[in-house]
Every structure is written in C-alpha cells, then in structure tokens.
Design a protein around this motif. Structure first.
Motif, mmCIF file in Angstrom:
data_model
loop_
_atom_site.group_PDB
_atom_site.id
_atom_site.type_symbol
_atom_site.label_atom_id
_atom_site.label_comp_id
_atom_site.label_asym_id
_atom_site.label_seq_id
_atom_site.Cartn_x
_atom_site.Cartn_y
_atom_site.Cartn_z
ATOM 1 N N THR A 1 -1.574 -28.240 -10.811
ATOM 2 C CA THR A 1 -0.769 -27.029 -10.894
ATOM 3 C C THR A 1 -1.501 -25.876 -10.225
ATOM 4 O OG1 THR A 1 0.182 -27.802 -12.965
ATOM 5 C CG2 THR A 1 0.414 -25.463 -12.471
ATOM 6 N N THR A 2 -0.767 -25.035 -9.530
ATOM 7 C CA THR A 2 -1.376 -23.910 -8.823
ATOM 8 C C THR A 2 -1.943 -22.892 -9.810
ATOM 9 O OG1 THR A 2 0.755 -22.796 -8.720
ATOM 10 C CG2 THR A 2 0.131 -24.136 -6.822
ATOM 11 N N THR A 3 -2.814 -22.046 -9.289
ATOM 12 C CA THR A 3 -3.367 -20.970 -10.102
ATOM 13 C C THR A 3 -2.267 -20.015 -10.532
ATOM 14 O OG1 THR A 3 -5.502 -21.159 -8.985
ATOM 15 C CG2 THR A 3 -5.029 -19.067 -10.069
ATOM 16 N N ARG A 4 -1.341 -19.731 -9.661
ATOM 17 C CA ARG A 4 -0.167 -18.910 -9.994
ATOM 18 C C ARG A 4 0.798 -19.758 -10.810
ATOM 19 N NH1 ARG A 4 2.092 -16.769 -4.745
ATOM 20 N NH2 ARG A 4 0.626 -15.063 -5.158
ATOM 21 N N TYR A 5 1.378 -19.156 -11.875
ATOM 22 C CA TYR A 5 2.267 -19.917 -12.755
ATOM 23 C C TYR A 5 3.571 -19.150 -12.970
ATOM 24 C CZ TYR A 5 3.766 -22.879 -16.651
ATOM 25 O OH TYR A 5 4.457 -23.752 -17.458
ATOM 26 N N TYR A 6 4.687 -19.794 -12.662
ATOM 27 C CA TYR A 6 6.013 -19.223 -12.889
ATOM 28 C C TYR A 6 6.138 -17.829 -12.300
ATOM 29 C CZ TYR A 6 9.036 -22.367 -15.537
ATOM 30 O OH TYR A 6 9.895 -23.371 -15.899
ATOM 31 N N ASP A 7 5.654 -17.676 -11.084
ATOM 32 C CA ASP A 7 5.709 -16.380 -10.421
ATOM 33 C C ASP A 7 7.139 -15.955 -10.127
ATOM 34 O OD1 ASP A 7 4.507 -14.123 -9.016
ATOM 35 O OD2 ASP A 7 5.115 -15.126 -7.172
ATOM 36 N N GLU A 8 8.091 -16.884 -10.100
ATOM 37 C CA GLU A 8 9.485 -16.557 -9.812
ATOM 38 C C GLU A 8 10.254 -16.121 -11.048
ATOM 39 O OE1 GLU A 8 8.049 -19.412 -8.835
ATOM 40 O OE2 GLU A 8 7.816 -19.032 -6.687
ATOM 41 N N ALA A 9 9.555 -15.897 -12.165
ATOM 42 C CA ALA A 9 10.200 -15.410 -13.383
ATOM 43 C C ALA A 9 10.676 -13.967 -13.188
ATOM 44 C CB ALA A 9 9.222 -15.496 -14.556
ATOM 45 N N PRO A 10 11.517 -13.452 -14.090
ATOM 46 C CA PRO A 10 11.986 -12.067 -13.949
ATOM 47 C C PRO A 10 10.864 -11.042 -13.862
ATOM 48 C CG PRO A 10 13.353 -13.235 -15.525
ATOM 49 C CD PRO A 10 12.222 -14.158 -15.175
ATOM 50 N N LEU A 11 9.766 -11.273 -14.572
ATOM 51 C CA LEU A 11 8.548 -10.500 -14.375
ATOM 52 C C LEU A 11 7.562 -11.415 -13.668
ATOM 53 C CD1 LEU A 11 8.212 -8.754 -17.857
ATOM 54 C CD2 LEU A 11 8.775 -7.657 -15.689
ATOM 55 N N ASP A 12 7.089 -11.018 -12.492
ATOM 56 C CA ASP A 12 6.271 -11.928 -11.695
ATOM 57 C C ASP A 12 4.847 -12.029 -12.227
ATOM 58 O OD1 ASP A 12 4.826 -9.709 -10.777
ATOM 59 O OD2 ASP A 12 5.765 -9.689 -8.801
ATOM 60 N N GLU A 13 4.012 -12.736 -11.499
ATOM 61 C CA GLU A 13 2.635 -12.969 -11.922
ATOM 62 C C GLU A 13 1.897 -11.669 -12.229
ATOM 63 O OE1 GLU A 13 -1.416 -15.090 -10.103
ATOM 64 O OE2 GLU A 13 0.269 -14.607 -8.798
ATOM 65 N N TYR A 14 2.231 -10.612 -11.527
ATOM 66 C CA TYR A 14 1.537 -9.331 -11.673
ATOM 67 C C TYR A 14 2.204 -8.426 -12.708
ATOM 68 C CZ TYR A 14 -0.229 -11.044 -7.226
ATOM 69 O OH TYR A 14 -0.791 -11.821 -6.242
ATOM 70 N N GLY A 15 3.274 -8.894 -13.352
ATOM 71 C CA GLY A 15 3.989 -8.073 -14.307
ATOM 72 C C GLY A 15 5.002 -7.144 -13.677
ATOM 73 N N LEU A 16 5.277 -7.313 -12.373
ATOM 74 C CA LEU A 16 6.256 -6.483 -11.680
ATOM 75 C C LEU A 16 7.644 -7.112 -11.800
ATOM 76 C CD1 LEU A 16 4.194 -5.795 -8.415
ATOM 77 C CD2 LEU A 16 4.371 -4.336 -10.446
ATOM 78 N N GLN A 17 8.659 -6.259 -11.887
ATOM 79 C CA GLN A 17 10.026 -6.757 -12.011
ATOM 80 C C GLN A 17 10.468 -7.411 -10.711
ATOM 81 O OE1 GLN A 17 12.547 -3.567 -13.300
ATOM 82 N NE2 GLN A 17 11.383 -3.194 -15.173
ATOM 83 N N ARG A 18 10.833 -8.687 -10.812
ATOM 84 C CA ARG A 18 11.377 -9.407 -9.659
ATOM 85 C C ARG A 18 12.885 -9.177 -9.627
ATOM 86 N NH1 ARG A 18 10.179 -13.490 -6.193
ATOM 87 N NH2 ARG A 18 8.111 -13.786 -7.098
ATOM 88 N N GLU A 19 13.305 -8.399 -8.644
ATOM 89 C CA GLU A 19 14.724 -8.088 -8.519
ATOM 90 C C GLU A 19 15.369 -8.935 -7.414
ATOM 91 O OE1 GLU A 19 16.048 -6.432 -10.708
ATOM 92 O OE2 GLU A 19 15.014 -4.576 -11.224
ATOM 93 N N PRO A 20 16.615 -9.381 -7.633
ATOM 94 C CA PRO A 20 17.531 -8.931 -8.685
ATOM 95 C C PRO A 20 17.485 -9.728 -9.980
ATOM 96 C CG PRO A 20 18.708 -10.344 -7.174
ATOM 97 C CD PRO A 20 17.292 -10.244 -6.639
ATOM 98 N N LYS A 21 16.537 -10.663 -10.112
ATOM 99 C CA LYS A 21 16.558 -11.549 -11.280
ATOM 100 C C LYS A 21 16.427 -10.749 -12.574
ATOM 101 C CE LYS A 21 14.995 -15.707 -10.853
ATOM 102 N NZ LYS A 21 14.126 -16.899 -10.705
ATOM 103 N N TRP A 22 15.497 -9.787 -12.615
ATOM 104 C CA TRP A 22 15.299 -9.001 -13.833
ATOM 105 C C TRP A 22 16.587 -8.294 -14.235
ATOM 106 C CZ3 TRP A 22 11.890 -7.704 -17.696
ATOM 107 C CH2 TRP A 22 12.131 -6.514 -18.361
ATOM 108 N N SER A 23 17.171 -7.535 -13.326
ATOM 109 C CA SER A 23 18.327 -6.706 -13.677
ATOM 110 C C SER A 23 19.609 -7.518 -13.846
ATOM 111 C CB SER A 23 18.531 -5.627 -12.608
ATOM 112 O OG SER A 23 17.454 -4.724 -12.603
ATOM 113 N N HIS A 24 19.788 -8.564 -13.037
ATOM 114 C CA HIS A 24 21.014 -9.366 -13.144
ATOM 115 C C HIS A 24 21.066 -10.091 -14.484
ATOM 116 C CE1 HIS A 24 24.637 -10.948 -11.416
ATOM 117 N NE2 HIS A 24 24.229 -12.206 -11.465
ATOM 118 N N LEU A 25 19.913 -10.542 -14.997
ATOM 119 C CA LEU A 25 19.882 -11.184 -16.314
ATOM 120 C C LEU A 25 20.035 -10.147 -17.420
ATOM 121 C CD1 LEU A 25 17.174 -13.965 -15.929
ATOM 122 C CD2 LEU A 25 19.636 -14.060 -15.547
ATOM 123 N N ARG A 26 19.425 -8.980 -17.241
ATOM 124 C CA ARG A 26 19.652 -7.896 -18.204
ATOM 125 C C ARG A 26 21.152 -7.598 -18.318
ATOM 126 N NH1 ARG A 26 18.328 -2.592 -15.442
ATOM 127 N NH2 ARG A 26 20.294 -3.247 -14.488
#
Length: 640
Positions: free
Chosen positions: A123-148
């Motif tokens: 498994t890569t060092t980065r984990y689930y970076d495509e989540a609504p909040l990315d690896e760095y804690g930044l909002q991945r848009e539009p996933k964050w807002s569209h799910l909200r």
C-alpha cells in the motif's frame, strides 16, 4: 411503522465479518461489496461501493446500516490513478435512503498518510487521498460539497421519510419514482430515479416533466420542487497545486554508503534462509542474507561470452542482490502476487564467491485467513549454467543480519547522523546510499510535501521522523509512479532549520528532489442552464418547506479558504466551454463579456455567486450563438 433516520458518521465502524478459513463468505475484495451477516441469517449491514446488492434486514424493526460507503479506493504500488466520482457516491446515498436505509457511514471521509512503516502490504504511503478531505486535510471539491448537499437534500425530506408511507412506482426497466407521503396532509417527498447508465430521460411526475441525466436521482422534498440531482454538480470544484518553495530548496547533499556484508560477523547462521517476517519481527523492512561457495576452473563456462545465472525464487516482497560486493540487480512482487523469480547473469571467479541479498518487506499482510502463515523472503537460491551443471546453494549455510547499518546508527536523527562519515555526492551514485541535507522551513502555514523525482525506492525522514516509503521506480501501466509527492506535516518541522535524510536502495541521487507548498487555491464552477438551484436555497422548518433566497435558479458559487480572497479570474466563459478545473478550454461559443462580469462580481471577495442569466451575459443584445440551446458557464479563479 416507525422509522429512524441517521444521515452521516465520519468515522468508520468496525464490524465482525463472518469468514471461513480460506474462503471469505462476504466476498471481501478491493472492488467488491460485502454483507455482514447477523445471527439469524440475513444481513443488516453493508460495506463497499454499492448498495444495490444489499437485500436488507430480515425483520422490519431492524435498521439497514451502511457501515462503510467507500468514497474512493486505497492505492497500492503499481496502481494507475483512479477515484470514485462524487456523482456516483451521491447516487448511492440518495438511493439507499429512498429504499428505507437508516444510516450511512463513510470510509474514508478524511484521507491520511501511512507514516513510517505503517502501511499494509504494497500500500502506498498516501492513503485514501481521493476522500472528501484529502491527505492534507484540504477539501476535495466537488466531492466535499456535493456530498454535503445530498445530505442536505435528504434532510429536507426527513419529515416525509419518517412520517409518510413509502410507495414505489416502477415506470419501466430503468425509471422509477419512490415517494413518502401521508395522505390528507402536505407531507410528501419524492425520489425520481433514472437507472440508465448512458441515456438521459424526461420523466413526468404528477403533471410536471423532470429532466434527469443518466444514472441520476432527483430529490423533491415537497413532491414538486427539484432541489437536487445527484448527477448535476452545482457546488464548486477545485484543483490541488504543488508549488516549489522559493526558500526551502537550497540543498547541500552529503552521502553515506551501506557496506555490503559477506559471511563474516553476521548475527545468525542456519542451513537455509530464514523466513523474512519471522526474522524481522516488524522491527525494520530489511534483512541481509549471505553465503559463500567455491568454484574450480572447470566449474566456469568455457564458451566465451557465456555467464552463469544467479536464480533466486523469493516469496516477496523485494530484493537487491550482490555478488562479490557488486550489484547484480533488484526485483519485487506485487500486491496481487508477492512472490517473484529473479534471474541475472553474474561474473563469478575461481575460488570463493560471496552472495549477499538484501531482502525487504513493504508492509504486513492486510486481510484474509491464516495471516500467521504468510511468508516472505528468499526461498530457493541456485547457480545455473555452470559448466558442471546447476548448483543449488539453498542449504549452503546462510548468515543473517536484521536491519541496515544506518538504521542501527540512527543516521536519520541529528545525534545519529554525527556517527556516520558523510562525504560529497559521488559522480556515479551507488546502491544502498543514505543522503542528508538541511533545509529552511517553507514559508506560510499551509501543508508541505516533498516530491521525489529521480529517486527509486527507500524511505524518508524529517528531523528524525519517518514520513514513509517512496517507490518511484514501480511504475503503473501508464508509465508513472503511483505516488510522487509525500506529506511533511508542519508539526514535524522546526521553526527554521530542518534535517532531511533519504535512504535509497537504487543507484540514484536526490538531485531533483523538491520541497513544495500545497494548496487548493484554484477554485472553479461549471454550471449548465438546466441544472437545479443550490439545495441551500430552501429550508424546511416545522413542516413548512420554502425558499430563502430571492433568485431560484442555477448559479456559480465560489468560496475561498478562510483568510483568502479571489485575486484573479483565470478563466470565464459563457457558451460551450469544456475541460475540468485547472484545464478549461473555450468552445465554439463564448460571450466575450463573461470575464468582465465575473470580475465585477468576484474580485476581492472571499465568496461570490454569479447567476446564469442570459440577458446579463448577452448584455440585452442578440444571442451570439443561438444554435447552442443549453449554455454552460465555466469559471476558474485563484484565491490568495
């Protein structure tokens, strides 16, 4: 019948999975859906990407719980880029609640980093970076807002879902309407579904036509007003930027080489190579295996240009091989097939020859039965194509040493680095090298990353803290590494001066490594005239559903991160633009005044909205391209 409705939980729930030895009844897999079975034989839980296979609980009083709705997919080394779209997740959420679902729990909602050696196998060092909040804690848009927004749409329906009677009207193979209604009252909510994966549809419901894109659900909290469609993204988009720090990249590299051991002064000896997991005991990724053997003149090939072959059959995961102190080559398995067969021609000599193997693991096993019986490391070693035939040296007496010399000295720490004899970079890089430098803490307060361009495989440390494994040489089918940038938490950095140490297995030098600032300051909107208005245009209080904004219609809404304002409009087009956030392009139709209109509405503001009003964009003049029946507004701005 009373119902309970839970909308969202952000932390994954751990549930017991029924699993037979050697066979997983739930069908667990990287791309499969699993149902967790209750004691009386029918599932009430579901894990995975899809709810369509979920048959529901076997008693009406039991809740239907989606314990893990996967927002993305964890990556393993060698994977190409992939993600689960916001539209697909939103569709699954709306469908689940329209079918009587009670609780949805996301896995994962916040991406993360497998610091140190904490990642599972390959498994890569980065984990689930495509989540609504990315690896760095930044909002991945539009996933964050569209799910909200999909949860806001379901919340607007809560009175009807909890108090109304459910009904399903199947119009045909692909279209259906699910309603929750209490007769004699105004309590009513509808979910109109187009299950066709490629074709849009216009569906008539109670005298009104509703346009539905392919594979979408429209939500009507009062059975009349369209507030949300799962395929129509009216929230903003953004693009992640990696920007080279202007002050942190003045590197002065030094190097320290690992010595290649022979059979002398090893920590342990036994007739055959030890199993790697048991040998390491999870204290390190690496272990040395060494042996020696004698060759007489008649053993070596007589024919010119013919060399003996070193063959190593390994159970995984990685390996670097040396003969008489010289690098022969490296090899590795994959997430799906850990074992591999290594064969390389080698230059042997009359007399004593030494074989040194640095075997490695890339994480511990992650799932399945009999995990205590997973094995790794060299299993069979032989020299083939000798003049006297194949020589099996598997039982030749092997020396073992756990870990690297640099690990034992802790050369990645300020104190430990003083113990090593560092020297300037060599013109010709050597394998198994340690590199160190110091760098200034990057400007700002945002996330920081290191880009490992030009490196192969190894690990990285910042101020003595291991930030994970890099594996740039394991390329995906697209010819690129699965991960190139690696998170450096601000908390790992000193106020000014920092120590960076890299261990590199391959003969490569860190001359292209960069320290980067990370942001999502490029924000965008891509709105079509037939999109619904933003769901936040309505509220439902005490059973009264009504709008709270003067304008009900599609509009582009943009919002910078806290403390930042829109400083530049990089792209604006009303017509038929195409592309994606960060890469929009003009189409054949473009209203020239669009950029000026957007600048007037947005420059210098933290947030702004631009309504899709043809009269405003055309400035009350004739439509410059009437052949484009449904127009699109694309905007890209830069926050700072």
């Amino acid at each position: 019948m009373a119902r309970t409705l839970f909308l969202m939980a952000l932390v994954s729930t751990i549930v017991v999975v029924t699993q037979g030895r050697g066979h997983h009844k739930g069908g667990y897999g990287r791309h499969m859906t699993a149902q967790n079975v209750t004691y009386d034989g029918k599932s009430m839980f579901i894990n995975g990407r899809r709810e369509l296979l979920f048959s529901g609980p076997n008693k009406p009083y039991k809740p239907a719980i989606w314990t893990e709705n996967w927002t993305a997919q964890y990556r393993v080394h060698g994977d190409p880029p992939s993600q689960r779209s916001a539209e697909d997740i939103a569709f699954s959420i709306a469908r689940f609640f329209s079918k009587g679902g009670n609780l949805v729990n996301y896995y994962m909602y916040h991406g993360g980093t497998n610091f140190g050696r904490t990642s599972s196998a390959f498994t890569t060092t980065r984990y689930y970076d495509e989540a609504p909040l990315d690896e760095y804690g930044l909002q991945r848009e539009p996933k964050w807002s569209h799910l909200r927004d999909v949860h806001k749409a379901v919340l607007l329906c809560r009175k009807a879902i909890l108090g109304g009677d459910p009904n399903v009207e199947k119009l045909n193979e692909f279209h259906e309407i699910r309603t929750f209604e209490k007769l004699g009252t105004n309590l009513c909510a509808a979910f109109i579904t187009n299950n066709h994966t490629t074709d849009a549809a216009t569906i008539n419901f109670r005298g009104t036509n509703y346009f539905l894109p392919a594979h979408s659900i429209s939500v009507l909290p009062d059975c009349k007003t369209l507030v949300y469609n799962t395929q129509s993204i009216v929230s903003q988009h953004n693009s992640r930027n990696y920007e080279r720090s202007p002050i942190a990249n003045n590197f002065q590299w030094e190097m320290f080489n690992e010595a290649i051991p022979t059979t002398k002064k090893m920590d342990m000896y036994q007739n055959i190579p030890a199993e790697l997991y048991s040998l390491l005991k999870d204290t390190t990724d690496y272990a040395w295996y060494t042996t020696s053997f004698e060759l007489a003149p008649e053993d070596l090939p007589i024919k010119p240009g013919v060399l003996p072959i070193l063959r190593i059959m390994s159970l995984g995961h990685t390996m670097v091989a040396f003969v008489n102190g010289d690098l022969v080559g490296s090899a590795h398995g994959t997430h799906e097939e850990k074992s591999f067969d290594f064969q390389r021609p080698v230059q042997l000599r009359v007399g004593t020859n030494y074989i040194s193997i640095l075997a490695g693991t890339v994480g511990l096993p992650d799932s399945g039965a009999y995990m205590e019986h997973r094995y790794a490391g060299p299993k069979s070693i032989s020299i083939i194509a000798l003049n006297t035939g194949t020589r099996d040296i598997t039982t030749n007496m092997w020396g073992h040493r756990v870990g690297l010399r640099g690990e034992g000295m802790k050369v990645f720490s300020d104190e430990g680095s003083l113990k090593a004899k560092w020297k300037p970079l060599s013109p010709v890089p050597r394998p198994l090298s340690w590199y160190r430098t110091r760098f200034v803490t990057p400007e700002g307060t945002g996330p920081v990353a290191i880009r490992m361009t030009g490196m192969g495989k190894g690990m990285m440390w910042i101020n003595g803290k291991n930030i994970g494994r890099h594996w740039m040489s394991f390329l995906s089918p697209l010819g690129k590494p699965t991960q190139s940038e690696f998170h450096i938490p601000r908390s790992f950095l000193n106020p000014q001066d920092n120590l960076l140490v890299i261990f590199e297995e391959e003969p490569l030098a860190p001359v292209q490594v960069e320290i980067l600032n990370v942001n999502r300051d490029t924000i965008c909107s891509f709105i079509v005239e037939n999109d619904p208005a933003n769901v936040n245009s309505w509220v439902s209080r005490r059973g009264n559903f009504h709008s709270i904004v003067p304008y009900i219609g599609p509009q582009a809404s943009l919002m910078c991160a806290p403390g930042k304002k829109i400083m530049t409009v990089e792209f604006a087009s009303f017509g038929n633009p195409s592309g994606y956030c960060g890469e929009y392009i003009l189409g054949t139709c473009n209203v020239v005044a669009t950029k000026q209109i957007v600048e007037q509405e947005c420059l210098g503001k933290e947030t702004c909205s631009v309504a899709l009003n043809r009269a405003v964009f055309n400035q009350n003049a004739a439509d410059p391209c009437p052949e484009i029946l449904v127009k699109t507004l694309a905007i890209q701005v830069r926050c700072s």
